[in-house]
Design an enzyme around this catalytic site. Structure first.
Site, PDB file in Angstrom:
ATOM      1  NE  ARG A 148      -4.303   2.634   1.108  1.00  0.00           N
ATOM      2  CZ  ARG A 148      -4.834   2.476   0.246  1.00  0.00           C
ATOM      3  NH1 ARG A 148      -4.847   2.152  -1.260  1.00  0.00           N
ATOM      4  NH2 ARG A 148      -5.681   4.250   0.388  1.00  0.00           N
ATOM      5  CE  LYS A 149       5.047   1.246  -3.848  1.00  0.00           C
ATOM      6  NZ  LYS A 149       6.075   1.725  -5.291  1.00  0.00           N
TER       7      LYS A 149
ATOM      8  CD  GLN B 289      -6.690   1.636  13.249  1.00  0.00           C
ATOM      9  OE1 GLN B 289      -8.265   1.337  13.099  1.00  0.00           O
ATOM     10  NE2 GLN B 289      -6.927   3.424  12.705  1.00  0.00           N
TER      11      GLN B 289
ATOM     12  N   GLY C 141      -6.427  -0.279   7.469  1.00  0.00           N
ATOM     13  CA  GLY C 141      -7.178   0.650   6.939  1.00  0.00           C
ATOM     14  C   GLY C 141      -9.002  -0.240   6.833  1.00  0.00           C
TER      15      GLY C 141
ATOM     16  CD  GLU D 218     -10.086 -26.513  25.946  1.00  0.00           C
ATOM     17  OE1 GLU D 218      -9.148 -25.926  26.361  1.00  0.00           O
ATOM     18  OE2 GLU D 218      -9.877 -26.340  24.739  1.00  0.00           O
ATOM     19  N   GLY D 219     -12.506 -22.261  29.455  1.00  0.00           N
ATOM     20  CA  GLY D 219     -12.098 -20.778  30.788  1.00  0.00           C
ATOM     21  C   GLY D 219     -12.009 -19.413  30.142  1.00  0.00           C
TER      22      GLY D 219
ATOM     23  CD  GLN E 123     -12.648 -11.789  31.414  1.00  0.00           C
ATOM     24  OE1 GLN E 123     -13.307 -13.016  31.430  1.00  0.00           O
ATOM     25  NE2 GLN E 123     -12.147 -10.608  31.303  1.00  0.00           N
TER      26      GLN E 123
END
Length: 381
Positions: free
Chosen positions: A270-271, A339, A342, A366-367, A370
């Protein structure tokens, strides 16, 4: 003391990664977008993994498997997840579903179910219920003993690859008066009378891996289906998770690496303002932070895998820590990859939005992370 090779993987693991990289890019990646958009099981990945002996590589060689250790299994899952998260659930779920059998079953039971697993018949894990998630000991599915048989009634929720797998480890209550000490583990087969499945859940991510409720209506099985001592099923279920949470860390690691690879590649293509966006410091800083996080996650995941293989005393800490850290990294890195790309990151023409959706679930199943932090705190070194 020589430091030679302390932080270098033996060549066989690098060779495994190379072969998985080729298999994943050539036989799994081309179908990843279609699998996600059509919400269909990744049969191409299934077939490729069976053909290469990697469908359930963790199965010991004496039962027809590859005998892959915990680290090799993590590398398999990581490399598949790098191109397709849903496909990486095939080897991950197979280990989760069959590990209680490996840990608690007899040689005859292992011969009966591990050999067909290695040949391509999947194995799912039935623990969670509608009202029993983080509080797994409160499960309500019952197994009542009648003579030499057990009769199972109840249902299990959020079961990965349900309906596709042939075999199911079912954790059921056999004596409600004893709480967690009244729970026992069994093997149920898809073909058993009384076994049925709910409609596939419509999920944010991992859309190619069917997640369904499993129902048990007077499912009658012999005592030869019991793979734990009566009342020891909950302990077996928790021991299983101490080993298999590391596979979720590996899955998250693969998603993060895939997203980083895509972002790096795009940043050179990307330019803007007459130069590659990679040349802008803001993008370089993002990529640098992503790379640091991915490599750090890899180190703790591989360390946890080695501890799993050895059965180290601090496994519970490292298992929970690797799962928590790697999945948090996956969520951050995939978000940052979107991001970097874009507007293109937000559309399905590029894989990073899929990886971001997949990464979210790794922080939950699997938990939850937290719950993992509670486990970590209670097992501080």
């Amino acid at each position: 003391m020589s430091l030679e090779n302390i932080f270098t993987l033996p060549s066989e693991y690098n060779d495994l990664r190379d072969s998985l990289r080729s298999l994943s890019e050539n036989e799994i990646a081309p179908f990843a977008r279609e699998v996600d958009e059509d919400h269909r099981y990744p049969q191409e990945a299934h077939d490729a993994l069976v053909k290469s002996g990697l469908f359930a590589a963790h199965v010991p060689s004496e039962f027809g498997g590859d005998g892959a250790d915990a680290l090799a299994t993590c590398i398999i899952i990581e490399e598949v997840a790098r191109v397709c998260g849903a496909s990486s659930l095939i080897p991950a779920v197979n280990k989760l579903g069959s590990l209680p059998l490996i840990l608690g079953g007899s040689k005859e039971q292992k011969e009966r179910w591990l050999r067909p697993l290695a040949q391509g018949k999947g194995f799912s894990y039935c623990l969670s219920e509608s009202e029993s998630g983080s509080d797994a000991a409160s499960l309500k599915t019952k197994a009542e003993r009648k003579g030499d048989s057990w009769v199972i009634n109840g249902s299990k929720k959020w079961i990965s690859n349900a309906g596709v797998s042939e075999f199911y480890t079912v954790i059921a209550q056999t004596d409600p008066s004893l709480g967690s000490r009244g729970i026992t583990a069994f093997i149920v087969e898809k073909s058993d009378p009384g076994v049925s499945f709910g409609a596939p859940e419509k999920k944010m991510g991992f859309r190619g891996s069917p997640t369904r409720e499993v129902y048990f209506d007077n499912v009658t099985i012999g005592d030869d289906r019991r793979i734990s001592e009566v009342g020891k099923g909950f302990a077996l279920a928790m021991d299983t998770l101490d080993h298999t949470r590391i596979t979720i860390a590996a899955q998250a690691l693969g998603l993060a690496q895939g997203a980083l690879d895509a972002a790096k590649k795009y940043s050179h293509e990307r330019k803007q303002f007459g130069k590659e966006i990679f040349d802008f410091q803001g993008v370089q800083f993002m990529l640098a932070d992503m790379a640091i996080a991915v490599e750090t996650a890899r180190q703790i995941t591989y360390a946890a895998a080695a501890k799993s293989e050895r059965g180290d005393k601090d496994l519970k800490f490292f298992s929970a820590a690797s799962k928590t850290y790697a999945t948090d990294v996956a969520m951050k890195v995939t978000t940052d990859a979107v991001q970097v790309l874009g507007g293109y990151g937000y559309v399905s023409d590029y894989p990073v939005e899929r990886m971001m959706r997949d990464a979210k679930l790794t922080q939950i199943y699997e938990g939850t992370n937290q719950i993992q932090r509670i486990v970590i705190a209670r097992n501080l070194p």
